[in-house]
Design a protein around this motif. Structure first.
Motif, short mmCIF file in Angstrom:
data_model
loop_
_atom_site.label_atom_id
_atom_site.label_comp_id
_atom_site.label_asym_id
_atom_site.label_seq_id
_atom_site.Cartn_x
_atom_site.Cartn_y
_atom_site.Cartn_z
N VAL A 102 0.88 -1.15 0.00
CA VAL A 102 0.00 0.00 0.00
C VAL A 102 0.92 1.21 0.00
CG1 VAL A 102 -1.72 1.34 1.25
CG2 VAL A 102 -1.86 -1.15 1.25
N LEU A 268 -10.70 -0.12 1.94
CA LEU A 268 -9.31 -0.50 1.70
C LEU A 268 -9.08 -1.97 2.05
CD1 LEU A 268 -6.45 0.27 0.83
CD2 LEU A 268 -5.98 0.97 3.18
N LEU A 272 -7.78 -4.89 -0.36
CA LEU A 272 -6.57 -5.69 -0.13
C LEU A 272 -6.89 -7.19 -0.24
CD1 LEU A 272 -4.86 -3.72 2.78
CD2 LEU A 272 -4.44 -3.58 0.32
#
Ligand SMILES: Nc1nc2c(ncn2[C@@H]2O[C@H](COP(=O)(O)OP(=O)(O)O)[C@@H](O)[C@H]2O)c(=O)[nH]1
Ligand SMILES: [Mg+2]
Length: 686
Positions: A102, A268, A272
């Protein structure tokens, strides 16, 4: 608890420039997943990953930190990495054990020096990347400007997967373009579930959803067909194609949020899990031969209480406690007593870790960062982590006499944790030199020596690592002869020196044996080489090491009784010194690539100052009221830059620098250095 299946693991490094909210983001992800019960903050020093007292004191990450959480039946291992230039060793090592990164960016500053650097590393390692544009609640933050900067400066395959709702202090939430829902600002609490997208956003969302779909279907022919026919694509099919594209490095989704308020973490985490490949899918490039069990140690923590903790990735397994592995580097047996899961500084014992998982073990004997441990001796080449070279050296002395040994021991331990921190003795002056990547890194080491090893040391002005080289060919012959009773000494050699061009920016040394007819026998020739190498350690100009030289041994003579290796070594060394004088020797200095970020108002003053430091301006990039100035500056001129910058900018400036290359010192400057060295040598003789 059985080991987690490799398909259910996501290994992710959180990386980027310093101060963009990486540690805060890790904190928020842990909190949102339910792994922790409160959202710690940097300002209170209460985050999971910045647990070290020195990190809390300085308000920034100084080393990598390993955490884990569960999300949607997947285990996510997060490695929070330091963004400061001085602490890159841990960042580079972390990138070797993850499938994804990230890359966190500040919504105000956009792409910064270390963003690009981390990006480049990740690219070399073919890691999947997700961008997270953070700090969107700050004044002058602009998601779309940062998105554009990322597309221009990192890759045009960056595409928005989320959008902010509102901006700056009126930011109220984010939109997830993949699942077509919104998340509202939880103000530091847990995020509520998905909400409908506000109507006022319809057009913008439509526009970016199309861009996202275009980008995704372009990577998948079947989907492209259906899309062109006007079919409505299911979120799962799009997510799957997205994951394939991210895995193949064809797409970089750009997410966004506010880490310090926990906004954007649900979307997020979903991304992921859905977007980053598992170890089963991507696997490792680290070698472990035919070992049934193997681990790679990517980080060492010297914990004052537990002793040494080695963090590792399981290459082959599962690996459980009570296992004995062998380190092919030392051939030593290493017992893994308990296998641990790390959560910042806390650890929890587990039975076993499966392939691809990240964990830790305490109290290994001789293992250092970078070692691979295997169940039986196999010849494996440990992966080469290309750590940056130290660029600054300070002389260090203990404050109390007699503490030399304690200081050396402490620094050796710190070096095990951070391989870019080096202690060595200057052969010229006998001083102990502590080298690192930045002044702050060295200062932190000094703090740690004090708190952890109870030694107080002093730092003295840094020294510039000058080098010397030659500009033209020269030839010399030296006969070393002594005949004073008993056995004499005889060595005679003729050599030619030639400039050796740099290879990959590195100046080297080459010894070429051109002896014909055996005028010097085979056994004595390496002695000539050895003598030359010794002479090259201290060039005649300023006592700096000589590099960039090819030596041809062309002729010589030997005596059947008096010749010895010693005599040829001396002859080689003397011949080198004589030839060197005629080879147009020059002094080289390290040139640094400097990036200074200052308020727009200070640009004139900072540029003027850089000019007076022999700096060459390379470019300027204004962004959000601050300007980043890039320049190439000789290291000798910026050893004490930190104080100067603070006074020019009232403490609002920031800089980082990296070694670029060696360059010839301009002659008027070189003259001064050479004279200075002469004086020092004479003083030393007195
Ligand atoms: N306004 C605002 N501040 C943030 C945000 N994320 C982090 N910060 C603050 O920015 C500073 C640096 O954050 P940190 O997590 O240490 O950044 P790192 O160096 O990238 O790990 C701290 O003072 C944080 O509280 C954000 O999204 N918005
Ligand atoms: Mg941090």
């Amino acid at each position: 608890m059985p080991a987690t299946e490799p398909t259910k693991i996501r290994n992710i490094a959180v990386a980027g420039h310093r101060g963009v909210g990486k540690t805060s983001l890790v904190e928020a992800l842990l909190y949102e997943s339910g792994k922790t019960n409160r959202l710690g903050t940097i300002d209170q020093g209460s985050t999971v990953s910045d647990w070290d007292e020195h990190e809390q004191k300085r308000g920034m990450s100084l080393s990598g930190s390993l955490c884990h959480l569960e999300w949607k039946d997947r285990k996510i291992n997060l490695v929070d990495t330091p963004g400061d230039a001085g602490f890159q060793a841990d960042t580079y090592a972390a990138l070797r054990v993850v499938e994804g990164v990230v890359v966190v960016l500040s919504g105000v500053m956009g792409v910064e020096v270390n963003t690009s650097r981390v990006w480049k590393r990740a690219e070399d390692l073919e890691l999947s990347r997700v961008l997270f544009v953070n700090m969107l609640d700050r004044e002058r933050a602009d998601f779309f400007r940062v998105l554009e900067a990322a597309r221009q400066q990192l890759s045009d395959r960056c595409v928005a997967i989320q959008l902010p709702i509102g901006s700056e202090h009126e930011l109220t939430g984010i939109v997830d373009l993949l699942h077509m829902c919104a998340y509202m600002d939880p103000s530091g609490g847990r995020e509520g579930g998905p909400q409908p997208i506000p109507d006022s956003m319809a057009d913008l969302v439509q526009e970016h959803r199309e861009k996202l779909l275009d980008a995704v279907v372009e990577t998948d022919e079947e989907l492209m067909g259906r899309y062109l026919e006007g079919e409505e694509l299911e979120a799962e099919a799009v997510a799957d194609a997205l994951k394939q594209a991210v895995t193949r490095d064809e797409l970089y989704p750009v997410a966004c949020g506010v880490a310090s308020k926990n906004l954007g973490t649900t979307a997020l985490l979903d991304l992921l899990v859905e977007g980053v490949p598992s170890p089963a899918k991507k696997g490792t490039t680290i070698e472990f031969g035919d070992a049934k069990q193997a681990v790679f140690v990517f980080k060492t923590i010297a914990d004052p209480f537990t002793g040494r903790i080695s963090c590792f990735r399981v290459l082959a397994g599962p690996v459980s406690g009570d296992t004995t592995l062998v380190d092919p580097r030392t051939h030593a047996k290493e017992r893994l007593g308990q296998v641990l899961l790390m959560q910042g500084k806390d650890s929890e014992q587990v039975e076993a870790l499966g392939i691809g998982d990240l964990g830790a073990v305490a109290k290994l004997k001789d293992v250092v960062t970078g070692d691979v441990l295997v169940d039986h001796e196999v010849a494996v080449e440990p992966p080469h982590i290309d750590f940056p070279e130290p660029v600054m050296s300070f002389a260090v002395t203990p404050k109390a006499k007699g503490d030399e040994e304690k200081m050396a021991t402490g620094l050796r331990r710190l070096h095990e944790e951070d391989p870019t921190l080096l202690l060595r003795r200057d052969p010229q002056t006998g001083e102990q030199l502590l080298s690192g990547l930045s002044q702050m890194q060295v200062e932190v080491a000094v703090d740690r020596l004090n708190t952890r090893f109870h030694v107080e040391v002093e730092l003295h002005p840094p020294r510039v690592p000058y080098k010397e080289t030659i500009r033209k060919e020269a030839r010399a012959r030296h006969r070393y002869k002594k005949q004073t009773g008993g056995r004499g000494q005889f060595g005679d050699c003729a050599i030619v020196l030639e400039p050796l061009p740099a290879e990959d920016g590195e100046l080297g040394y080459e010894f070429v044996d051109k002896i014909v007819g055996g005028v010097i026998s085979q056994g004595y020739r390496p002695a000539v080489d050895k003598g030359i190498r010794e002479a090259m350690e201290h060039g005649e100009l300023a006592g700096a090491p000589v590099q960039g030289v090819r030596v041809l041994l062309v002729d010589g003579m030997e005596h059947n009784v008096d010749s010895s290796e010693m005599a040829f070594k001396i002859a080689g060394s003397m011949a080198f010194k004589e030839a060197y004088q005629q080879a147009d020797p020059v002094l080289l200095e390290p040139i640094m690539e400097l990036e200074v970020t200052v308020p727009d108002d200070n640009v004139g003053a900072v540029n003027g100052d850089l000019n007076s430091r022999r700096g060459r301006l390379q470019g300027m990039e204004p962004a959000g009221g601050m300007t980043t100035i890039k320049a190439e500056v000789p290291m000798a001129e910026i050893l004490t830059y930190s104080q100067a910058l603070t006074s020019m900018t009232g403490g609002r400036g920031d800089y980082s620098m990296h070694f670029l290359r060696y360059e010839e010192v301009p002659s008027h400057v070189a003259q001064k250095i050479i004279e200075q060295t002469k004086r020092e040598r004479e003083e030393a003789k007195v």
